[in-house]
Design a protein around this motif. Structure first.
Motif, short mmCIF file in Angstrom:
data_model
loop_
_atom_site.label_atom_id
_atom_site.label_comp_id
_atom_site.label_asym_id
_atom_site.label_seq_id
_atom_site.Cartn_x
_atom_site.Cartn_y
_atom_site.Cartn_z
N ILE A 125 -27.44 -2.39 -3.83
CA ILE A 125 -26.71 -2.45 -2.55
C ILE A 125 -26.42 -3.91 -2.22
N ALA A 126 -27.42 -4.76 -2.43
CA ALA A 126 -27.22 -6.19 -2.15
C ALA A 126 -26.19 -6.78 -3.11
N LEU A 127 -26.27 -6.39 -4.38
CA LEU A 127 -25.33 -6.93 -5.37
C LEU A 127 -23.90 -6.48 -5.05
N ASP A 170 -22.76 -5.69 -2.20
CA ASP A 170 -22.36 -6.42 -0.98
C ASP A 170 -21.79 -7.78 -1.36
N ARG A 171 -22.45 -8.45 -2.28
CA ARG A 171 -21.98 -9.78 -2.66
C ARG A 171 -20.67 -9.69 -3.45
N ASN A 189 -17.99 -9.21 -0.89
CA ASN A 189 -17.76 -10.45 -0.16
C ASN A 189 -17.03 -11.49 -1.01
N THR A 249 -15.69 -4.87 4.49
CA THR A 249 -16.39 -4.65 3.23
C THR A 249 -17.49 -3.62 3.45
N VAL A 250 -17.82 -2.91 2.39
CA VAL A 250 -18.99 -2.03 2.39
C VAL A 250 -19.50 -1.97 0.96
N SER A 251 -20.81 -1.99 0.82
CA SER A 251 -21.41 -1.85 -0.52
C SER A 251 -22.00 -0.46 -0.67
N TYR A 252 -21.65 0.19 -1.76
CA TYR A 252 -22.26 1.49 -2.08
C TYR A 252 -23.28 1.37 -3.21
N GLY A 253 -23.50 0.15 -3.71
CA GLY A 253 -24.46 0.05 -4.81
C GLY A 253 -24.04 0.96 -5.94
N GLU A 291 -24.20 4.29 -5.64
CA GLU A 291 -24.16 5.63 -5.05
C GLU A 291 -22.85 6.37 -5.26
N LYS A 292 -21.76 5.65 -5.53
CA LYS A 292 -20.47 6.34 -5.69
C LYS A 292 -19.79 5.87 -6.97
#
Lengths: 250, 459
Positions: A194-196, A198-199, A202, A220-224, A226-227
């Motif tokens: 999720i953090a990765l 996100d970056r 960004n 922005t949104v991070s799904y890691g 998950e999708k």
């Protein structure tokens, strides 16, 4: 675009009609005063004038070229202002205007000719929403996703190239907002992904802003992981999933 | 019933014998999958010699037909709890004397010798009686030291509740915890709970279960993506992450009232909440500043205070549960993620792991050990799978817990400091397992769909 062309076509038609009308005006006017008794045996010498506008129909803010010719005249006034007997001038009227050229000869005989320059409102800027369907296709065709190396959020050369295209499209469609989704492959740890992601998202937003896209249009949104775009466990699939996906915002 | 009652809501019961058979079967599969699950002895997580404990069936002292099945449920659970404790070795029932005492009065010297001598060779004896009296299930249980000729009384407990299997389970857990505590094993875990993420309802929700995998029940119903469930130290609240508002945000759920408590949302990505040991604060990771950093905030909300300021992702904080004075966390400020520790105000940051890819720290209740997941070799993309490791903070010695070639992640310490729950298996269908910290007694807790990110209650 089809509508705009039709509109322009009608303007051209209108301009043609006006030109024809102007053509009638161009005919030499019969002299108001009786012909001078001057030289015998020749036809009466009278001043003549013609005036044209090219084009005769413009959009506000555009200009047109007025040009005129005269014969046997000693003065020529264009809408009351003395100008050369033969000449031309760029004009940019804010609204539809009649331009009349008045000539006099040495005997005081006059003639005039007019041309009407029709001014129309410029068309609304090309709408970014011709239809939502068209735009969806246009967005999907023109806006590319960005792919990343394993456990990296730095942009690769192919990513930067894609984003330059994306930025051009977004700048040409200033009313569009977008959501950048950060995605990761399945191999990392879920929370860290999720953090990765996100970056990654960004990094893409920052690059678009650097290219001149207004950051307020970009979420922005991070799904890691998950999708995922691809569900198999191989490098081809993982590469598909290490991406920033650019989606249309609401 | 006596003793503190844990907070879980009443839950449907899985029939105990079937559940036990399934657990045993899956436990065997797990053993096959984990032939090398063991520990090296370089740090202090190895249990001392285990006491040999005998647990005969409890005597039925009423003729109620329900009593026999309730006794089976009670005895199964008690046996499993003691066996799982990591503190005692259960003596095989095939060696037991033919008669077992129902009450202390029946434990005369000759009988004691029967339990203490070969082939039984028990050191501790647990026995008692059970009856159904009208609408009440009554259980008396005793613990004796049978190494002395007249046996030494250590513990006696009496429980009463409704005559249901669920009540019998709770009694057995409480009695097991009392025995473990009496034997010096600290607080038992038989009444503890584990929360986790499962997608078995179709979306990732928070679920809860007993420590032994029984009573699995869905807690959240947000139909979004839930992550990182963390029980509050008093067990009454659940912090977790949900995408229900579009981006990952912290949610606080009150398990007693079953309502969400107000909690602020922040810009960016907000993940990995962690309760302070006093339950008054939460540490969490947020990219609200643009970079993912650690923050601390009152558990009731308010303004977060930033703890870290280094470029890169800082996440997955966990407090030292003993002191509350330190926080361990994950940072990728030097490249791949590593485990760090700092004072709870953000000062004195130190890197603990030396390379690879290290995530998911969990701090042992005594404050001495960190468990974490580590892909140790290089950290490149083809450098093997994740295993669970322990690090002793004082010496920085490291010990590997799992060796199964699978992906192992999200260790969470049990309140007794002797057990760890973790997830193991493919990324798409991980399952949850408990194991004692010395590598013994691996037990599979889940079977259905994907189950991940377990978090063991503080008590």
């Amino acid at each position: 675009m089809r509508y705009v062309n039709a509109s322009q076509f009608r303007l051209i038609l209108a301009g043609t009609v006006l030109t024809l009308a102007v053509g009638c005006h161009k005919k030499p006017q019969p002299p108001i005063l009786p012909p001078a008794p001057a030289t015998p045996a020749g036809p009466a010498i009278v001043p003549t004038v013609t005036i044209q506008a090219n084009p005769t129909a413009i959009q506000r803010g555009q200009s047109t070229l007025l040009s005129w010719n005269s014969e046997h005249a000693v003065t020529l006034e264009l809408n009351g202002r003395r100008v050369n007997l033969t000449g031309s001038q760029q004009v940019a009227p804010q609204e539809s205007t009649d331009y009349t050229a008045l000539v006099r000869d040495s005997n005081g005989a006059t003639a005039n000719a007019s041309v009407r320059v029709t001014v129309t409102e410029p068309p609304a800027p090309v709408s970014p929403h011709p239809t939502s369907e068209d735009l969806g296709q246009s967005f999907d065709t023109n806006v590319k996703d960005v792919f990343f190396d394993y456990d990296q959020s730095g942009l690769r050369a192919d990513g930067e190239a894609a984003l330059r295209q994306d930025a051009d499209y977004l700048k040409a469609h200033p009313n569009l907002s977008i959501v950048i989704e950060g995605h990761c492959d399945e191999r990392g740890s879920a929370e860290y992904n999720i953090a990765l992601g996100d970056r990654r998202a960004n990094a893409v937003r920052d690059y678009l802003v650097q290219l001149g896209v207004d950051g307020s249009r970009v979420k922005t949104v991070s799904y890691g992981k998950e999708k995922p775009f691809c569900a198999e466990s191989n490098e081809e699939c993982w590469q598909q999933n290490r991406r920033a996906h650019l989606a249309r915002g609401q | 019933m006596n003793g503190p009652i844990p907070c879980p809501p009443p839950l449907p019961l899985v029939p105990t014998p079937a559940r036990l058979r399934r657990r045993l079967a899956t436990g065997l599969l797990f053993l096959l999958a984990l032939p090398l699950l063991h520990a090296q002895a370089n740090i202090s997580i190895r249990s001392s010699k285990k006491l040999r404990l005998a647990l005969p069936e409890f005597a039925l002292t009423s003729g109620d037909p329900a009593a026999a099945s309730l006794e089976r449920a009670f005895h199964d659970v008690l046996h499993n709890d003691l066996d799982q404790s990591g503190l005692v070795a259960m003596v095989s029932p095939s060696t037991y004397p033919l008669e077992s005492p129902a009450k202390p009065a029946a434990l005369d010297q000759a009988k004691v010798a029967g339990w203490a001598n070969p082939p039984t060779s028990a050191e501790r004896l647990v026995f008692g009686n059970l009856r159904v009296n009208g609408n009440v299930l009554q259980v008396e249980g005793y613990l004796y030291d049978v190494t002395q000729p007249s046996a030494a009384f250590l513990l006696g407990k009496r429980y009463a509740d409704q005559p249901t299997e669920a009540a019998a389970r709770v009694m057995a857990h409480q009695f097991a915890d009392a025995i473990i505590e009496k034997l010096g094993g600290g607080p038992g875990i038989a009444s503890s709970r584990i929360v986790f993420i499962s997608n078995r309802s179709g979306s990732k929700e928070v679920w809860g279960m007993d420590y032994d995998g029984a009573n699995q029940q869905q807690i959240t119903t947000l139909a979004s993506i839930a992550y990182s469930p963390r029980l509050s130290p008093d067990g009454t609240k659940l912090a977790f992450i949900s995408y229900v508002s579009g981006t990952p945000q912290i949610k606080i759920y009150d398990l007693l009232t079953r309502h969400y408590l107000p909690f602020p949302e922040f810009a960016g990505t907000n993940i990995t909440p962690a309760w302070s040991p006093d339950g008054r604060k939460l540490a969490f990771a947020s990219s609200m500043s643009g970079d993912m950093e650690l923050y601390v905030i009152d558990a009731t909300g308010g303004t977060p205070r930033r703890l870290t300021f280094s470029k890169g992702n800082d996440l997955a904080p966990v407090w030292n549960p003993k002191t509350g004075a330190q926080i361990a966390f994950v940072s990728d400020r030097t490249g791949s993620p590593q485990i760090y520790v700092m004072d709870a105000d953000g000062t004195n940051q130190q890197r603990l792991t030396t390379g690879g890819y290290a995530v998911s720290p969990s701090w042992s209740p005594n404050g001495q050990l960190l468990a974490f997941s580590w892909r140790r070799m290089g950290g490149g993309e083809n450098s093997g799978e994740f295993d669970i490791y322990f690090m002793e903070l004082a010496s920085r010695n490291i010990e590997q817990l799992t060796h199964n070639g699978l992906r192992n992640d999200y260790p969470s310490w049990a309140p007794d400091g002797r057990h760890v729950v973790f997830q193991s298996g493919s990324p798409s269908r991980p399952q949850l397992f408990t194991v004692t910290a010395d590598g013994s007694n691996p037990t599979r807790l889940t079977n259905t769909a994907a189950n991940e990110m377990p978090n063991w209650s503080f008590h």
